[in-house]
Design a protein around this motif. Structure first.
Motif, PDB file in Angstrom:
ATOM      1  N   ASN A 173       0.823  -1.213   0.000  1.00 30.55           N
ATOM      2  CA  ASN A 173       0.000   0.000   0.000  1.00 30.55           C
ATOM      3  C   ASN A 173       0.855   1.261   0.000  1.00 30.55           C
ATOM      4  OD1 ASN A 173      -2.328  -1.534   0.042  1.00 30.55           O
ATOM      5  ND2 ASN A 173      -2.649  -1.344   2.251  1.00 30.55           N
ATOM      6  N   SER A 174       1.888   1.296   0.829  1.00 31.43           N
ATOM      7  CA  SER A 174       2.735   2.484   0.941  1.00 31.43           C
ATOM      8  C   SER A 174       3.506   2.745  -0.350  1.00 31.43           C
ATOM      9  CB  SER A 174       3.709   2.328   2.116  1.00 31.43           C
ATOM     10  OG  SER A 174       3.031   2.375   3.342  1.00 31.43           O
ATOM     11  N   VAL A 175       4.098   1.692  -0.919  1.00 31.17           N
ATOM     12  CA  VAL A 175       4.868   1.865  -2.154  1.00 31.17           C
ATOM     13  C   VAL A 175       3.952   2.266  -3.310  1.00 31.17           C
ATOM     14  CG1 VAL A 175       6.310   0.680  -3.870  1.00 31.17           C
ATOM     15  CG2 VAL A 175       6.708   0.305  -1.419  1.00 31.17           C
ATOM     16  N   SER A 176       2.767   1.662  -3.372  1.00 36.23           N
ATOM     17  CA  SER A 176       1.807   2.012  -4.422  1.00 36.23           C
ATOM     18  C   SER A 176       1.392   3.474  -4.309  1.00 36.23           C
ATOM     19  CB  SER A 176       0.568   1.117  -4.334  1.00 36.23           C
ATOM     20  OG  SER A 176       0.909  -0.230  -4.525  1.00 36.23           O
ATOM     21  N   ASN A 177       1.259   3.953  -3.089  1.00 34.23           N
ATOM     22  CA  ASN A 177       0.863   5.348  -2.898  1.00 34.23           C
ATOM     23  C   ASN A 177       1.956   6.328  -3.306  1.00 34.23           C
ATOM     24  OD1 ASN A 177      -1.817   6.042  -2.169  1.00 34.23           O
ATOM     25  ND2 ASN A 177      -1.576   4.942  -0.232  1.00 34.23           N
ATOM     26  N   LYS A 197      -8.817  -2.702  -5.447  1.00 35.86           N
ATOM     27  CA  LYS A 197      -9.106  -3.456  -6.677  1.00 35.86           C
ATOM     28  C   LYS A 197      -7.960  -3.283  -7.678  1.00 35.86           C
ATOM     29  CE  LYS A 197     -12.993  -4.157  -9.886  1.00 35.86           C
ATOM     30  NZ  LYS A 197     -14.292  -3.595 -10.349  1.00 35.86           N
ATOM     31  N   LEU A 198      -7.403  -2.076  -7.730  1.00 36.48           N
ATOM     32  CA  LEU A 198      -6.253  -1.808  -8.597  1.00 36.48           C
ATOM     33  C   LEU A 198      -5.061  -2.661  -8.191  1.00 36.48           C
ATOM     34  CD1 LEU A 198      -4.686   0.072 -10.694  1.00 36.48           C
ATOM     35  CD2 LEU A 198      -4.099   1.456  -8.690  1.00 36.48           C
ATOM     36  N   LEU A 199      -4.745  -2.687  -6.898  1.00 36.32           N
ATOM     37  CA  LEU A 199      -3.594  -3.459  -6.413  1.00 36.32           C
ATOM     38  C   LEU A 199      -3.770  -4.948  -6.692  1.00 36.32           C
ATOM     39  CD1 LEU A 199      -2.815  -1.726  -2.991  1.00 36.32           C
ATOM     40  CD2 LEU A 199      -1.921  -1.208  -5.269  1.00 36.32           C
ATOM     41  N   GLU A 200      -4.991  -5.439  -6.537  1.00 36.74           N
ATOM     42  CA  GLU A 200      -5.277  -6.853  -6.812  1.00 36.74           C
ATOM     43  C   GLU A 200      -5.076  -7.167  -8.292  1.00 36.74           C
ATOM     44  OE1 GLU A 200      -9.042  -9.955  -6.523  1.00 36.74           O
ATOM     45  OE2 GLU A 200      -9.093  -8.119  -5.336  1.00 36.74           O
ATOM     46  N   ALA A 236      -8.909  -9.090 -18.139  1.00 40.25           N
ATOM     47  CA  ALA A 236      -9.867  -8.264 -17.384  1.00 40.25           C
ATOM     48  C   ALA A 236      -9.131  -7.366 -16.390  1.00 40.25           C
ATOM     49  CB  ALA A 236     -10.872  -9.156 -16.660  1.00 40.25           C
ATOM     50  N   CYS A 237      -8.037  -7.867 -15.810  1.00 37.07           N
ATOM     51  CA  CYS A 237      -7.227  -7.067 -14.886  1.00 37.07           C
ATOM     52  C   CYS A 237      -6.592  -5.878 -15.601  1.00 37.07           C
ATOM     53  CB  CYS A 237      -6.131  -7.934 -14.258  1.00 37.07           C
ATOM     54  SG  CYS A 237      -6.754  -9.115 -13.052  1.00 37.07           S
ATOM     55  N   ILE A 238      -6.151  -6.104 -16.823  1.00 40.12           N
ATOM     56  CA  ILE A 238      -5.589  -5.005 -17.615  1.00 40.12           C
ATOM     57  C   ILE A 238      -6.632  -3.915 -17.811  1.00 40.12           C
ATOM     58  CG2 ILE A 238      -4.687  -4.381 -19.908  1.00 40.12           C
ATOM     59  CD1 ILE A 238      -3.442  -7.209 -19.999  1.00 40.12           C
ATOM     60  N   ASP A 239      -7.857  -4.329 -18.107  1.00 41.41           N
ATOM     61  CA  ASP A 239      -8.958  -3.357 -18.276  1.00 41.41           C
ATOM     62  C   ASP A 239      -9.220  -2.575 -16.988  1.00 41.41           C
ATOM     63  OD1 ASP A 239      -9.304  -4.098 -20.920  1.00 41.41           O
ATOM     64  OD2 ASP A 239     -10.880  -5.565 -20.471  1.00 41.41           O
ATOM     65  N   ILE A 240      -9.116  -3.250 -15.838  1.00 43.55           N
ATOM     66  CA  ILE A 240      -9.331  -2.586 -14.540  1.00 43.55           C
ATOM     67  C   ILE A 240      -8.287  -1.494 -14.325  1.00 43.55           C
ATOM     68  CG2 ILE A 240      -9.155  -2.920 -12.029  1.00 43.55           C
ATOM     69  CD1 ILE A 240     -10.438  -5.707 -12.487  1.00 43.55           C
ATOM     70  N   ILE A 241      -7.026  -1.811 -14.632  1.00 46.88           N
ATOM     71  CA  ILE A 241      -5.946  -0.830 -14.447  1.00 46.88           C
ATOM     72  C   ILE A 241      -6.140   0.355 -15.387  1.00 46.88           C
ATOM     73  CG2 ILE A 241      -3.450  -0.441 -14.511  1.00 46.88           C
ATOM     74  CD1 ILE A 241      -3.150  -3.501 -13.979  1.00 46.88           C
ATOM     75  N   TYR A 242      -6.449   0.068 -16.663  1.00 51.28           N
ATOM     76  CA  TYR A 242      -6.686   1.145 -17.632  1.00 51.28           C
ATOM     77  C   TYR A 242      -7.841   2.041 -17.178  1.00 51.28           C
ATOM     78  CZ  TYR A 242      -3.622  -0.794 -21.275  1.00 51.28           C
ATOM     79  OH  TYR A 242      -2.549  -1.229 -21.999  1.00 51.28           O
ATOM     80  N   SER A 243      -8.913   1.424 -16.705  1.00 54.09           N
ATOM     81  CA  SER A 243     -10.087   2.172 -16.276  1.00 54.09           C
ATOM     82  C   SER A 243      -9.749   3.103 -15.111  1.00 54.09           C
ATOM     83  CB  SER A 243     -11.203   1.196 -15.874  1.00 54.09           C
ATOM     84  OG  SER A 243     -12.328   1.888 -15.386  1.00 54.09           O
ATOM     85  N   ASP A 295       2.598   1.530 -17.004  1.00 53.08           N
ATOM     86  CA  ASP A 295       3.980   1.054 -16.882  1.00 53.08           C
ATOM     87  C   ASP A 295       4.582   1.436 -15.541  1.00 53.08           C
ATOM     88  OD1 ASP A 295       3.744   0.059 -19.438  1.00 53.08           O
ATOM     89  OD2 ASP A 295       4.898   1.653 -20.396  1.00 53.08           O
ATOM     90  N   LEU A 296       4.315   2.657 -15.077  1.00 50.92           N
ATOM     91  CA  LEU A 296       4.848   3.107 -13.790  1.00 50.92           C
ATOM     92  C   LEU A 296       4.362   2.209 -12.658  1.00 50.92           C
ATOM     93  CD1 LEU A 296       4.512   7.017 -14.039  1.00 50.92           C
ATOM     94  CD2 LEU A 296       6.641   5.693 -13.957  1.00 50.92           C
ATOM     95  N   PHE A 297       3.089   1.833 -12.712  1.00 52.70           N
ATOM     96  CA  PHE A 297       2.531   0.971 -11.669  1.00 52.70           C
ATOM     97  C   PHE A 297       3.128  -0.431 -11.724  1.00 52.70           C
ATOM     98  CE2 PHE A 297      -0.843   3.996 -10.708  1.00 52.70           C
ATOM     99  CZ  PHE A 297      -0.980   3.790  -9.344  1.00 52.70           C
ATOM    100  N   ILE A 298       3.158  -1.003 -12.922  1.00 53.83           N
ATOM    101  CA  ILE A 298       3.650  -2.370 -13.065  1.00 53.83           C
ATOM    102  C   ILE A 298       5.121  -2.460 -12.689  1.00 53.83           C
ATOM    103  CG2 ILE A 298       4.050  -4.258 -14.697  1.00 53.83           C
ATOM    104  CD1 ILE A 298       1.105  -3.791 -13.931  1.00 53.83           C
ATOM    105  N   ALA A 299       5.920  -1.499 -13.155  1.00 54.45           N
ATOM    106  CA  ALA A 299       7.366  -1.543 -12.917  1.00 54.45           C
ATOM    107  C   ALA A 299       7.748  -1.025 -11.539  1.00 54.45           C
ATOM    108  CB  ALA A 299       8.085  -0.718 -13.989  1.00 54.45           C
ATOM    109  N   GLY A 300       6.948  -0.102 -10.973  1.00 56.82           N
ATOM    110  CA  GLY A 300       7.377   0.574  -9.759  1.00 56.82           C
ATOM    111  C   GLY A 300       6.804   0.059  -8.466  1.00 56.82           C
TER     112      GLY A 300
END
Length: 495
Positions: A173-177, A197-200, A236-243, A295-300
């Motif tokens: 949670n902290s790193v994602s934030n 939901k995004l993190l999942e 479907a997860c890709i769609d969630i992140i894009y959304s 990309d920032l989310f997936i890589a970071g």
């Protein structure tokens, strides 16, 4: 009639065998590797369940440059420091492209920074590098956000009151934030359902590339498009992140920055407006912006959070090393509340411990794949144009020619005889060359600030009755520690 059928079957079998032998002959110029079987190629050699060191074992058998076949698709693996350095540094431009496999084409759409090529990649990467600098990496701006998240994490750990708890979710949670603050200009509550939901979705997506379903998708995309299975949930997860990202972009469009840009979206929208007037070949558009943040989310997120989870595990397992870190921090910083990335120069042992965590417990199964832009002659082998090249960065960080005790957790790998910190050429957790990790500086600041802040506040111990926490990873795209609990015992001086 039966005789004719037998003859026809025998003829078909002979033709298939001849086709197979012809295929093997046509592939003879590739570096050696496991026997290539019809349809599945040589991935059988990886086994049903991946082991974290399988690629290193294959290198011992076939050499430091070898070929794996994913069905009809050749993948050349570079193993050990010499081969990886030759490929990523000495042939940097020759291996500057990313492969465009069937799944990556659907997942990344050849846009953004990580999996784009050519003009799109050059323009988006340059913008990313400039913007990250403007947002204050290495300065006080972004570092202040990281410090805030580190203090939030200390408060969360403190609620366990020294009792056993699982640190993984709070760390993620902290790193994602941190990425949220960078991209969107604000953080999210850990109780926000959309954020969770995004993190999942990010977690599920990162686990997919090492599954059998992914291999089947790459070999037979036309078939998988019509079949149910795990790949459907991943898409479907890709769609969630894009959304999620597009909602944030829309908020910025409805309330544009009045004065100076404050986050990645602000800077990008400003660049879109600017380039649309002057550059007809501009790649600045909403689709690339969405993919850049994706990309920032997936890589970071995964990389930094996993490294921190391994860090606490190793501190709990090595109380002698942990005590040296505590002593150095106390001797140098005392009870001062201020702590920043520049303090690493005053804390050589702590700095060495962080590097050793990254070396000893590298968190990716292999480095992100490249693709050859032309025929490349390298260390006695011909690597044809448009072949996928995988640098095995773990093999570099465990190369016995480069590290005195490669399998052991030993911070002295990064210290000279006088205890001063030393850089090592073979320390390549962020890759090298033209595609070196864009977020390297961000990750370094995060790891130092989070780690030292937590170490100032707590002593980490295994739960009562547990001698050692397991260091055997769960293998996927990343090497993840199996779920564990530890005790974060508050230190008196942290008050």
């Amino acid at each position: 009639m039966l005789g004719i059928s037998t003859i026809l079957i025998a003829l078909v079998v002979c033709l298939l065998i001849l086709h197979y032998l012809k295929q093997l002959w046509s592939h003879r110029s590739y570096p050696p590797g496991p026997l290539e079987l019809p349809i599945i190629g040589s991935i059988w050699k990886l086994g049903y369940k991946l082991s974290p060191d399988i690629l290193i074992k294959l290198a011992k058998q076939y050499g430091n440059i070898y070929t794996l076949w994913l069905g009809p698709m050749p993948i050349v693996v570079l193993s050990g420091y010499e081969a990886v350095k030759e490929g990523l540094i000495n042939h940097s431009e020759d291996f500057a492209d990313r492969p465009v496999t069937p799944f990556l084409k659907v997942a990344a759409k050849e846009q953004g920074i990580v999996f784009s090529n050519g003009h799109i990649w050059k323009q988006q990467r340059k913008f990313g590098m400039v913007t990250l600098r403007k947002l204050g990496l290495g300065k006080k701006g972004m570092e202040h956000q990281i410090e805030e998240e580190a203090h939030q994490l200390v408060e969360t750990f403190a609620r366990a009151k020294g009792q056993p708890f699982d640190p993984s979710v709070p760390i993620i949670n902290s790193v994602s934030n941190v990425i949220c603050a960078l991209a969107f200009g604000h953080r999210f509550s850990v109780e926000d359902k959309e954020f969770l939901k995004l993190l999942e979705a990010v977690d599920r997506l990162l686990k997919f590339p090492t599954t059998n379903s992914h291999s089947l998708y790459e070999i037979s995309p036309w078939l998988m498009e019509h079949l149910p299975g795990p790949h459907r949930k991943t898409l479907a997860c890709i769609d969630i992140i894009y959304s999620f990202v597009k909602k944030e972009i829309k908020k910025h469009q409805e309330n544009p920055a009045v004065h100076e840009p404050q986050d990645f979206i602000d800077f990008y929208m400003f660049q879109m407006t600017k380039e649309s007037k002057h550059d007809p070949n501009s790649t600045y558009n909403e689709e690339n912006l969405t993919q850049c943040i994706f990309d920032l989310f997936i890589a970071g997120t995964e990389t930094t959070s996993l490294t921190l989870r391994w860090a606490l595990l190793h501190m709990a397992n090595h109380p002698d090393i942990q005590e040296k870190v505590h002593k150095e921090i106390e001797d140098v910083l005392g009870s001062s509340q201020s702590l920043n990335y520049q303090d690493r120069k005053k804390l050589p042992y702590t700095h060495a411990v962080i590097h050793e965590i990254q070396r000893c417990q590298y968190i990716l199964f292999f480095g992100l794949p490249r693709q050859s832009t032309k025929n490349v002659n390298m260390l006695g082998f011909l690597i044809p144009k448009e072949v996928i090249v995988v640098p095995d960065l773990q093999s570099v960080l465990l190369d016995p020619k480069q590290w005195k005790t490669p399998e052991a957790f030993n911070p002295n790998h990064f210290l000279d005889k006088d205890g001063r910190f030393v850089e090592r050429e073979a320390f390549l957790p962020f890759g090298a060359g033209a595609r070196v990790c864009l977020g390297e500086q961000l990750a370094k600041i995060e790891l130092f600030v989070f780690f030292t802040t937590l170490m100032r506040a707590f002593t980490f111990q295994p739960p009562k009755g547990v001698k050692q926490l397991s260091t055997v990873p769960e293998v996927g795209t990343s090497l993840v520690p199996f779920p564990y609990k530890l005790c974060a015992v508050p230190r008196c001086s942290s008050s």
